[in-house]
Motif scaffolding. Sequence first.
Motif, PDB file in Angstrom:
ATOM      1  N   GLN A 173     -48.180  44.521 105.268  1.00  0.00           N
ATOM      2  CA  GLN A 173     -48.174  45.607 105.928  1.00  0.00           C
ATOM      3  C   GLN A 173     -49.798  45.863 106.057  1.00  0.00           C
ATOM      4  OE1 GLN A 173     -46.165  48.833 104.213  1.00  0.00           O
ATOM      5  NE2 GLN A 173     -44.211  47.518 103.768  1.00  0.00           N
ATOM      6  N   ASP A 174     -50.640  45.637 105.234  1.00  0.00           N
ATOM      7  CA  ASP A 174     -51.897  45.964 105.427  1.00  0.00           C
ATOM      8  C   ASP A 174     -52.724  45.207 106.702  1.00  0.00           C
ATOM      9  OD1 ASP A 174     -51.849  47.702 103.353  1.00  0.00           O
ATOM     10  OD2 ASP A 174     -52.624  46.485 101.872  1.00  0.00           O
ATOM     11  N   THR A 182     -46.095  46.463 114.838  1.00  0.00           N
ATOM     12  CA  THR A 182     -46.222  47.233 113.792  1.00  0.00           C
ATOM     13  C   THR A 182     -44.728  47.762 113.491  1.00  0.00           C
ATOM     14  OG1 THR A 182     -48.582  47.688 114.087  1.00  0.00           O
ATOM     15  CG2 THR A 182     -47.313  48.996 112.501  1.00  0.00           C
ATOM     16  N   GLY A 194     -47.766  56.480 108.794  1.00  0.00           N
ATOM     17  CA  GLY A 194     -47.572  56.870 107.601  1.00  0.00           C
ATOM     18  C   GLY A 194     -46.076  57.661 107.312  1.00  0.00           C
ATOM     19  N   ASN A 233     -54.317  60.598 113.398  1.00  0.00           N
ATOM     20  CA  ASN A 233     -55.047  59.481 113.305  1.00  0.00           C
ATOM     21  C   ASN A 233     -53.791  58.332 113.259  1.00  0.00           C
ATOM     22  OD1 ASN A 233     -54.571  59.081 110.603  1.00  0.00           O
ATOM     23  ND2 ASN A 233     -56.687  59.977 110.197  1.00  0.00           N
ATOM     24  N   GLN A 234     -54.125  57.180 113.263  1.00  0.00           N
ATOM     25  CA  GLN A 234     -52.879  56.104 113.074  1.00  0.00           C
ATOM     26  C   GLN A 234     -52.260  55.826 111.726  1.00  0.00           C
ATOM     27  OE1 GLN A 234     -54.058  51.834 113.771  1.00  0.00           O
ATOM     28  NE2 GLN A 234     -54.783  52.445 115.623  1.00  0.00           N
ATOM     29  N   ASP A 235     -53.137  56.317 110.712  1.00  0.00           N
ATOM     30  CA  ASP A 235     -52.268  56.246 109.398  1.00  0.00           C
ATOM     31  C   ASP A 235     -51.548  57.137 109.219  1.00  0.00           C
ATOM     32  OD1 ASP A 235     -54.080  54.026 108.931  1.00  0.00           O
ATOM     33  OD2 ASP A 235     -55.499  55.323 107.545  1.00  0.00           O
ATOM     34  N   GLN A 236     -51.694  58.359 109.759  1.00  0.00           N
ATOM     35  CA  GLN A 236     -50.704  59.414 109.574  1.00  0.00           C
ATOM     36  C   GLN A 236     -49.487  59.247 110.440  1.00  0.00           C
ATOM     37  OE1 GLN A 236     -53.367  62.731 110.970  1.00  0.00           O
ATOM     38  NE2 GLN A 236     -54.549  62.919 109.114  1.00  0.00           N
ATOM     39  N   GLN A 254     -51.303  46.755 109.892  1.00  0.00           N
ATOM     40  CA  GLN A 254     -52.068  47.480 110.097  1.00  0.00           C
ATOM     41  C   GLN A 254     -53.815  47.502 110.471  1.00  0.00           C
ATOM     42  OE1 GLN A 254     -50.657  50.726 108.047  1.00  0.00           O
ATOM     43  NE2 GLN A 254     -52.187  52.285 108.736  1.00  0.00           N
ATOM     44  N   LYS A 255     -54.166  46.505 109.944  1.00  0.00           N
ATOM     45  CA  LYS A 255     -55.700  46.374 110.281  1.00  0.00           C
ATOM     46  C   LYS A 255     -55.759  45.853 111.621  1.00  0.00           C
ATOM     47  CE  LYS A 255     -57.405  43.940 106.549  1.00  0.00           C
ATOM     48  NZ  LYS A 255     -57.672  42.697 105.748  1.00  0.00           N
TER      49      LYS A 255
END
Length: 703
Positions: A452-453, A189, A139, A133-136, A456-457
């Motif tokens: 950053q949040d 991003t 991340g 997923n995107q977060d990974q 990302q959102k």
Amino acid sequence: MALQRVWGLALLCHGVIASPLGASAAEAALAHHQEPQADAAPRRLHGRFLHITDLHPDEFYRVHSSTDEADACHRGKGPAGTYGAETSDCDTPFALVNATFDWIAANIKDDIDFIIWTGDSARHDSDEDVPRNQDQVLGTNRWIADKFAQLFADPSGRGLNIPIIPTFGNNDILPHNILLPGPNKWLQTYSDVWRKFIPEEQRHSFQFGGWFYVEVIPNKLAVFSLNTLYFFDRNAGVDDCASPSQPGYKQLDWLRVQLQFMRQRGMKAILTGHVPPARTDNKQLWGEACWQKYTLWLTQFRDVVVVGLYGHMNIDHFLIQDSHDVHLASVSGFAEAPVNTREAMEDELSAQSTADYLQELRQDWSKLDRPATTKPGGIKGEGRRGKKKKGGKKVKDPWGERYQLSLVSPSIVPNYFPTLRVLEYNISGLEHAPTWVDPFKNRQPSVIIEDQDEAQKHLDLRGLYESDTDFEADTKNKKHKKKPKKDKKPKDPTVVIPDPPAKTAPPGPGYSAQSLSLTGYTQFFANLTHINNLTIGEISDLVDGENRSDNDDSWWDWLLKWRQGKHRGKKPAHPKPNPREFQFEVEYSTFDDKIYKLKDLTVNSFVDLAYRIGRKAKGSDVSGVESENEEDEDATDAEDDDDTGSDEDELEVDKTKKKKKGKGKKDKKKKQKKQKKVNRTWRHFLDHAFVGTLEKEDLKKFS
Ligand SMILES: *[C@@H]1O[C@H](CO)[C@@H](O)[C@H](O)[C@H]1NC(C)=O
Ligand SMILES: *[C@@H]1O[C@H](CO)[C@@H](O)[C@H](O)[C@H]1NC(C)=O
Ligand SMILES: *[C@@H]1O[C@H](CO)[C@@H](O)[C@H](O)[C@H]1NC(C)=O
Ligand SMILES: *[C@@H]1O[C@H](CO)[C@@H](O)[C@H](O)[C@H]1NC(C)=O
Ligand SMILES: *[C@@H]1O[C@H](CO)[C@@H](O)[C@H](O)[C@H]1NC(C)=O
Ligand SMILES: *[C@@H]1O[C@H](CO)[C@@H](O)[C@H](O)[C@H]1NC(C)=O
């Protein structure tokens, strides 16, 4: 001991290099290193930089898990080691990433001028149970970016000591391979993830296309980070580079203009990217028009471009682009362009296609002529052709300017062994040149750091595809459709062809050894088999290649599409991992490699190497016809001309050569020896390609 301060020897003193060389050989090999000056003045150049690629950190990696495709080193019982499952398709444990950064910190951090980091800093999507997923993806990318930023932080803590140049890998986005034209949320991003690396004044253009450059030596040398996803045939989100609406076209326009500026300023450029411009008779990685234009640009800017440095392939090799393959009609996507029948290369090369690919490269190289070699004061000449017409005739294209060189560095992810490359370049005349200073250093942190949040959102992709599976389906369709588009009319038939170098301009640093030319590189690897220190127990009878026979055409079927690695079917005997101390050691160095014999990294040196790799006996029939024998002899003679290395093999050949040509048994023997020698460079190349993981017996199977 004066030499102690020298870079390579310092490594030896730390006991880090378990060099196969004796100490004196190592000293000789290091003799080209310059003595550091003792003053505490601002940073000075070392003539050395790091190329690191394809880290693929995997947060789900579990030690002693199974390397089966279904488990992907995430679960189950098996031989996955502390620092990774070498020779398998598993991704990189965090422990290996940490150990790699620790090693860089301890051994090369203070001796390099800049870092080229060519992408893929996220795991593969290889586990159905835990899709990416995107977060990974973001991340692990942030994690690696932060690690670089921390390790190379300047004393102010806000900026960097040395420039670091990242680039997009095809796995750094989601779904993998597909990057739509910018501006988009991914580019936005990453302009944040890489905020410390992208020069402020280029952020706007980065958000538009994901490309930028850094003057790593101000006013002297720039490193260009190309967004190769816009050239990549597998990117279904964009088209080829023929139409002005396409981001690949725009990127090449940008590159053309920038290289023109570089020329005007008397600067040189290193081009970097993730996906290399690989192109054989049957396969290619880039869209054809992208490759055509890129090759045309590099031909016209041969006085400016030093070299191209790429990753993605995981195997250690190089590419030679031939400007004779450029057809202006193809550049602009004209209908009358030669029909391109090359297929897009597979996304992740299986071992089988890797083997095929390398053989295709060799096949291409077997058509090369040996270049005229150069030496100060003129052309020594006498290439294979020149030799036939004696009498100091002028050699055509003495610098090999018809060709261009791309070096493809192998990966940290241990598909073979984890590996990284330290390249060296000529800094003659630049000893006192002002070095790069991070402009961020003097800025307020608030200007730099973005929310950053928030970024990302809002990362909602203008995505066509919900998942990679949909994408695969689509590419399959695309593949079928891929036929010469007969009615296609170019939207903009005018191709701006860049000016060539001035008639009076001397050959550039890619062609003749001079300031900013690459002089060589050292390839480091970590022997995970040794370091992981697995005591293997419960060995099942599944041994790789157990039943292989020499006559088996598909001998490498044992290398399955998903590779379980050398320990497949085995389990560690001890419940607790007990690794040895982690270290990288020298795999080989072009400064002393007796078979590569690269006196520098200029194009001619590699064309010569490619020529030697490409040479092969015509068929395996030892008692071949006389004319073939003749040809062989010729080839061997040519190679012997500048043999500097001596090893038994060669000496034997020399002895046989001096004897009068005989018949019968002697001839047979002679030919066998020649063949052995002929294939030696090829096998050596393969040994490097697979980072030393293939056994001698396996290497012999490649013919
Ligand atoms: C890697 O290093 C980080 C600190 O940078 C640490 O938090 C983490 O636990 C380490 N991971 C492993 C597996 O060693
Ligand atoms: C480095 O460049 C200088 C200046 O062009 C040249 O004289 C020298 O031979 C080069 N050194 C190497 C090792 O190529
Ligand atoms: C790696 O280590 C293993 C085990 O110690 C050894 O057998 C092998 O030869 C080593 N490979 C290389 C390329 O050094
Ligand atoms: C090798 O051959 C033997 C006998 O033909 C067979 O029993 C065994 O399963 C084979 N092993 C593999 C790995 O194919
Ligand atoms: C290697 O593993 C064995 C068995 O687990 C252990 O006894 C030994 O101490 C380990 N070697 C090193 C250098 O850690
Ligand atoms: C060398 O390679 C050729 C094909 O490239 C092969 O036919 C020949 O058998 C090889 N010779 C030896 C001695 O391995």
